[in-house]
Design an enzyme around this catalytic site. Sequence first.
Site, PDB file in Angstrom:
ATOM      1  CG  ASP A   1      -1.890   0.912   1.184  1.00  9.88           C
ATOM      2  OD1 ASP A   1      -2.412   1.437   0.216  1.00  9.88           O
ATOM      3  OD2 ASP A   1      -2.832   1.366   2.279  1.00  9.88           O
TER       4      ASP A   1
ATOM      5  CE  LYS B   1       0.671 -16.208  -7.207  1.00  8.92           C
ATOM      6  NZ  LYS B   1      -0.241 -17.176  -7.943  1.00  8.92           N
TER       7      LYS B   1
END
Length: 223
Positions: free
Chosen positions: A149, A173
């Site tokens: 962010d 991931k």
Amino acid sequence: MLRNCARLLLRGTALSVRPQAVHSVRCSFPGITRTFAEEQPRDYGFPNATWNSNMMGLYQTYLAQCNGGGWRKIPSYNTTVHHIAGDPLDPARETRLFTRNLDQDGDGFEYCMFYNKAERRMVCLFQPGPYLEGPPGYTHGGCIATIIDSTAGAGAVYLCGSVMTANLNINYKNPIRLGSTVIVDSKVEKIENRKVYTTCHIRSHDDTVLHTESTVLFIKLNV
Ligand SMILES: CCCCCCCCCC(=O)SCCNC(=O)CCNC(=O)[C@H](O)C(C)(C)COP(=O)(O)OP(=O)(O)OC[C@H]1O[C@@H](n2cnc3c(N)ncnc32)[C@H](O)[C@@H]1OP(=O)(O)O
């Protein structure tokens, strides 16, 4: 009211800082020695003794591309401006940027950012410290969301001015080991009226591991 708060917060985070705390910091590395003037706020985006060799190597690589290579180093302070007329915050109160809220170098978010306007990219070199633990030995997912962010947000701010995050999607991931160095690479893909669409990937320092892929939607405030 919410809109006003957003303006105040994000205007501050954009391009200027409140000249607040007095800092006198000396950073010494092979080839790098900086002494900060007393009245100058500390730029936390400069190397400190806790940066590992991968972090230092990448820093030097991006720094070298700042001389005509299209990149520039972005300053990073530990607080934002909120001394604006009508500010609901008490001006006497000390606030700190979430990512710069620990006193000890190396404990939390160690990072620096580089911006490439032509490519609409903001890259953050990030070394998560031991106080960002989630699973044993690895970085907390919320901290990863924070650095995404912050990086994509800074990219949107440098390109478009004040923005607020409206949506953040992350596919995690591979876990990020504490103390490792990763590259947070964000790009503004599209701007539609007030909506700023960005993508962001986190890869290992040597580009061999994809840790996260994400999209972030920001909404422009000052239009
Ligand atoms: C250099 C330093 C840089 C530092 C970077 C800091 C990064 C950190 C940023 C943050 O952490 S921000 C804090 C977390 N975010 C919030 O708290 C935001 C809370 N939400 C709001 O304040 C408002 O919802 C928001 C300002 C995002 C939008 O409200 P508005 O009233 O200004 O806009 P509006 O709701 O009318 O929506 C404007 C457009 O955006 C669209 N939109 C808004 N939210 C959306 C959403 N979630 N998904 C998709 N579209 C969305 C909306 O449909 C509309 O599209 P159209 O113009 O096409 O009609």
